[in-house]
Design a protein around this motif. Structure first.
Motif, PDB file in Angstrom:
ATOM      1  N   TYR A  12       0.847  -1.191   0.000  1.00 46.30           N
ATOM      2  CA  TYR A  12       0.000   0.000   0.000  1.00 46.30           C
ATOM      3  C   TYR A  12       0.884   1.244   0.000  1.00 46.30           C
ATOM      4  N   VAL A  13       0.361   2.332  -0.568  1.00 46.18           N
ATOM      5  CA  VAL A  13       1.042   3.616  -0.500  1.00 46.18           C
ATOM      6  C   VAL A  13       0.235   4.510   0.432  1.00 46.18           C
ATOM      7  N   SER A  14       0.960   5.317   1.209  1.00 42.22           N
ATOM      8  CA  SER A  14       0.300   6.203   2.171  1.00 42.22           C
ATOM      9  C   SER A  14       0.951   7.578   2.132  1.00 42.22           C
ATOM     10  N   THR A  15       0.134   8.627   2.257  1.00 39.68           N
ATOM     11  CA  THR A  15       0.653   9.992   2.311  1.00 39.68           C
ATOM     12  C   THR A  15      -0.331  10.870   3.079  1.00 39.68           C
ATOM     13  N   TYR A  16       0.082  12.098   3.378  1.00 37.79           N
ATOM     14  CA  TYR A  16      -0.788  13.052   4.062  1.00 37.79           C
ATOM     15  C   TYR A  16      -1.004  14.261   3.148  1.00 37.79           C
ATOM     16  N   VAL A  17      -2.250  14.689   3.014  1.00 34.04           N
ATOM     17  CA  VAL A  17      -2.596  15.893   2.267  1.00 34.04           C
ATOM     18  C   VAL A  17      -3.488  16.752   3.146  1.00 34.04           C
ATOM     19  N   ASN A  18      -3.005  17.966   3.447  1.00 27.81           N
ATOM     20  CA  ASN A  18      -3.748  18.886   4.312  1.00 27.81           C
ATOM     21  C   ASN A  18      -4.124  18.238   5.648  1.00 27.81           C
ATOM     22  N   GLY A  19      -3.180  17.476   6.197  1.00 24.50           N
ATOM     23  CA  GLY A  19      -3.389  16.867   7.502  1.00 24.50           C
ATOM     24  C   GLY A  19      -4.204  15.586   7.475  1.00 24.50           C
ATOM     25  N   LYS A  20      -4.659  15.155   6.312  1.00 22.22           N
ATOM     26  CA  LYS A  20      -5.473  13.953   6.199  1.00 22.22           C
ATOM     27  C   LYS A  20      -4.651  12.817   5.595  1.00 22.22           C
ATOM     28  N   ARG A  21      -4.713  11.651   6.233  1.00 22.14           N
ATOM     29  CA  ARG A  21      -3.962  10.499   5.736  1.00 22.14           C
ATOM     30  C   ARG A  21      -4.724   9.815   4.608  1.00 22.14           C
ATOM     31  N   THR A  23      -4.539   6.526   1.780  1.00 19.10           N
ATOM     32  CA  THR A  23      -3.890   5.248   1.474  1.00 19.10           C
ATOM     33  C   THR A  23      -4.535   4.626   0.238  1.00 19.10           C
ATOM     34  N   LYS A  24      -3.753   3.815  -0.441  1.00 17.89           N
ATOM     35  CA  LYS A  24      -4.245   3.156  -1.650  1.00 17.89           C
ATOM     36  C   LYS A  24      -3.478   1.854  -1.854  1.00 17.89           C
ATOM     37  N   SER A  25      -4.193   0.793  -2.140  1.00 15.42           N
ATOM     38  CA  SER A  25      -3.547  -0.484  -2.421  1.00 15.42           C
ATOM     39  C   SER A  25      -2.899  -0.457  -3.805  1.00 15.42           C
ATOM     40  N   LEU A  26      -1.682  -0.983  -3.889  1.00 17.46           N
ATOM     41  CA  LEU A  26      -0.997  -1.087  -5.172  1.00 17.46           C
ATOM     42  C   LEU A  26      -1.279  -2.421  -5.855  1.00 17.46           C
ATOM     43  N   GLN A  27      -2.016  -3.295  -5.158  1.00 11.92           N
ATOM     44  CA  GLN A  27      -2.481  -4.572  -5.692  1.00 11.92           C
ATOM     45  C   GLN A  27      -1.331  -5.440  -6.216  1.00 11.92           C
ATOM     46  N   THR A  28      -0.253  -5.447  -5.472  1.00 11.42           N
ATOM     47  CA  THR A  28       0.876  -6.309  -5.815  1.00 11.42           C
ATOM     48  C   THR A  28       1.572  -6.746  -4.539  1.00 11.42           C
ATOM     49  N   LYS A  29       2.173  -7.923  -4.591  1.00 11.63           N
ATOM     50  CA  LYS A  29       2.948  -8.437  -3.462  1.00 11.63           C
ATOM     51  C   LYS A  29       4.442  -8.279  -3.695  1.00 11.63           C
ATOM     52  N   GLU A  30       4.804  -7.778  -4.880  1.00 12.37           N
ATOM     53  CA  GLU A  30       6.214  -7.631  -5.239  1.00 12.37           C
ATOM     54  C   GLU A  30       6.700  -6.222  -4.906  1.00 12.37           C
ATOM     55  N   ARG A  31       7.786  -6.144  -4.148  1.00  8.09           N
ATOM     56  CA  ARG A  31       8.328  -4.850  -3.731  1.00  8.09           C
ATOM     57  C   ARG A  31       8.760  -4.001  -4.933  1.00  8.09           C
ATOM     58  N   LYS A  32       9.461  -4.626  -5.885  1.00  2.00           N
ATOM     59  CA  LYS A  32       9.952  -3.904  -7.051  1.00  2.00           C
ATOM     60  C   LYS A  32       8.797  -3.319  -7.850  1.00  2.00           C
ATOM     61  N   THR A  33       7.742  -4.087  -8.031  1.00  2.00           N
ATOM     62  CA  THR A  33       6.567  -3.611  -8.770  1.00  2.00           C
ATOM     63  C   THR A  33       5.887  -2.471  -8.018  1.00  2.00           C
ATOM     64  N   ALA A  34       5.848  -2.590  -6.690  1.00  2.00           N
ATOM     65  CA  ALA A  34       5.221  -1.555  -5.875  1.00  2.00           C
ATOM     66  C   ALA A  34       5.927  -0.219  -6.040  1.00  2.00           C
ATOM     67  N   TYR A  35       7.256  -0.243  -6.026  1.00  2.00           N
ATOM     68  CA  TYR A  35       8.016   0.996  -6.192  1.00  2.00           C
ATOM     69  C   TYR A  35       7.813   1.598  -7.579  1.00  2.00           C
ATOM     70  N   ALA A  36       7.636   0.736  -8.581  1.00  2.00           N
ATOM     71  CA  ALA A  36       7.410   1.228  -9.941  1.00  2.00           C
ATOM     72  C   ALA A  36       6.027   1.866 -10.074  1.00  2.00           C
ATOM     73  N   LEU A  37       5.038   1.315  -9.382  1.00  2.00           N
ATOM     74  CA  LEU A  37       3.667   1.824  -9.480  1.00  2.00           C
ATOM     75  C   LEU A  37       3.432   3.040  -8.590  1.00  2.00           C
ATOM     76  N   MET A  38       4.225   3.186  -7.562  1.00  2.00           N
ATOM     77  CA  MET A  38       3.979   4.192  -6.525  1.00  2.00           C
ATOM     78  C   MET A  38       3.792   5.620  -7.050  1.00  2.00           C
ATOM     79  N   PRO A  39       4.681   6.159  -7.921  1.00  2.00           N
ATOM     80  CA  PRO A  39       4.524   7.560  -8.336  1.00  2.00           C
ATOM     81  C   PRO A  39       3.193   7.863  -9.010  1.00  2.00           C
ATOM     82  N   SER A  40       2.768   7.007  -9.946  1.00  2.00           N
ATOM     83  CA  SER A  40       1.526   7.282 -10.683  1.00  2.00           C
ATOM     84  C   SER A  40       0.301   7.111  -9.788  1.00  2.00           C
ATOM     85  N   VAL A  41       0.296   6.080  -8.947  1.00  2.00           N
ATOM     86  CA  VAL A  41      -0.837   5.871  -8.033  1.00  2.00           C
ATOM     87  C   VAL A  41      -0.931   7.016  -7.039  1.00  2.00           C
TER      88      VAL A  41
END
Length: 289
Positions: A12-21, A23-41
């Motif tokens: 999952y990717v997590s961030t804060y915007v205007n004090g609100k957390r 999160t979004k699932s990247l729908q993958t179990k692979e770390r390398k794939t997760a890092y590749a998908l992270m910026p666009s998601v």
């Protein structure tokens, strides 16, 4: 700052915007794939959360911008945070032309990012130089000898010697580990990432006389070096000038600028020419037209 975490095997990717957390699932179990998908998601997640609110303030834009770039290096993030926070606090831009150019460049980068992601309609970008003046300070022979002979702290004296004999950046020497030292080169991590630094016999001798490697902070080196230079009446001196002097002296001795570029770890010989061509103009022999 955005982060990745695992939940039930999925990333999952997590961030804060205007004090609100958010999160979004990247729908993958692979770390390398997760890092590749992270910026666009992450970008889509922020766009959706702000509902393309084009009336957000620059302070709000800054918070989103800083939280949306997880792949920055530590130093890059600290620089952006300092520049943008100072600007949001109403601090005046630096008077030094190069420092001022750095501020303008980083502030405008934030504005451009907001435009690109549809968070703002108009950008109040700053005008002015975004490159700054190239520093051309090099040490002459007498200044180098004075530094080598007169800096009393033996540990810092060897640090100065090693910096000059290798042309390495302060950050590359500070990150040095024993396991990264080979027979004729060392593996360092600095501004340009991982690279190999050639060791000449002088640099090898410095390492042989060094019990433990240096554990200095960036600020300590900068302040300590300037303090030593002031005591020795060496004017307008910065630690990075040792690296510039290293390249300058090699070119004066006849080494090709291509080889010097490789020793300095520049990404292109064009970068080396940009920095050293103005220095060499004063060394052209007398000519008659």
């Amino acid at each position: 700052m955005a982060s990745l975490y695992k939940n039930h095997g999925f990333w999952y990717v997590s961030t804060y915007v205007n004090g609100k957390r958010l999160t979004k699932s990247l729908q993958t179990k692979e770390r390398k794939t997760a890092y590749a998908l992270m910026p666009s998601v992450l970008s889509r997640l922020i766009d959706k959360s702000t509902h393309l609110n084009n009336d957000i303030s620059f302070k709000e834009l800054t918070d989103i911008f800083l939280n949306s770039n997880p792949h920055w290096s530590k130093n890059t993030r600290l620089l952006y945070e300092r520049v943008l926070n100072n600007y949001n606090n109403g601090d005046a831009l630096p008077e030094n032309p190069t420092s001022r150019a750095i501020y303008i460049r980083h502030i405008n980068c934030c504005w451009n990012w907001g435009l690109k992601h549809g968070l703002i309609d108009n950008a109040n970008k700053l005008s002015g130089d975004t490159i700054g003046e190239a520093r051309d300070r090099v040490f002459n022979k007498n200044e180098l000898e004075t530094l080598f002979l007169s800096v009393k702290c033996s540990n810092f004296n060897r640090f100065i010697h090693f910096a000059y004999y290798t042309g390495a950046r302060s950050s590359e020497i500070r990150s040095l580990r024993r396991e990264n030292i080979k027979d004729e080169y060392l593996i360092t991590h600095g501004k340009s990432g991982k690279r190999m630094v050639k060791l000449n016999e002088q640099a090898i001798q410095v390492l042989k006389g060094q019990g433990s490697l240096w554990n200095y902070s960036k600020d300590f080196i900068s302040h300590k070096f300037k303090k030593e230079c002031r005591k020795l009446n060496i004017r307008d001196a910065r630690f990075h000038d040792l690296r510039r002097t290293f390249g300058y002296n090699l070119i004066k001795q006849g080494m090709s600028i291509y080889k010097v570029s490789k020793l300095l770890g520049h990404s292109s010989v064009i970068t080396t020419e940009k920095h050293y061509a103005p220095l060499m103009a004063t060394d052209i022999e007398e000519f008659v037209l």
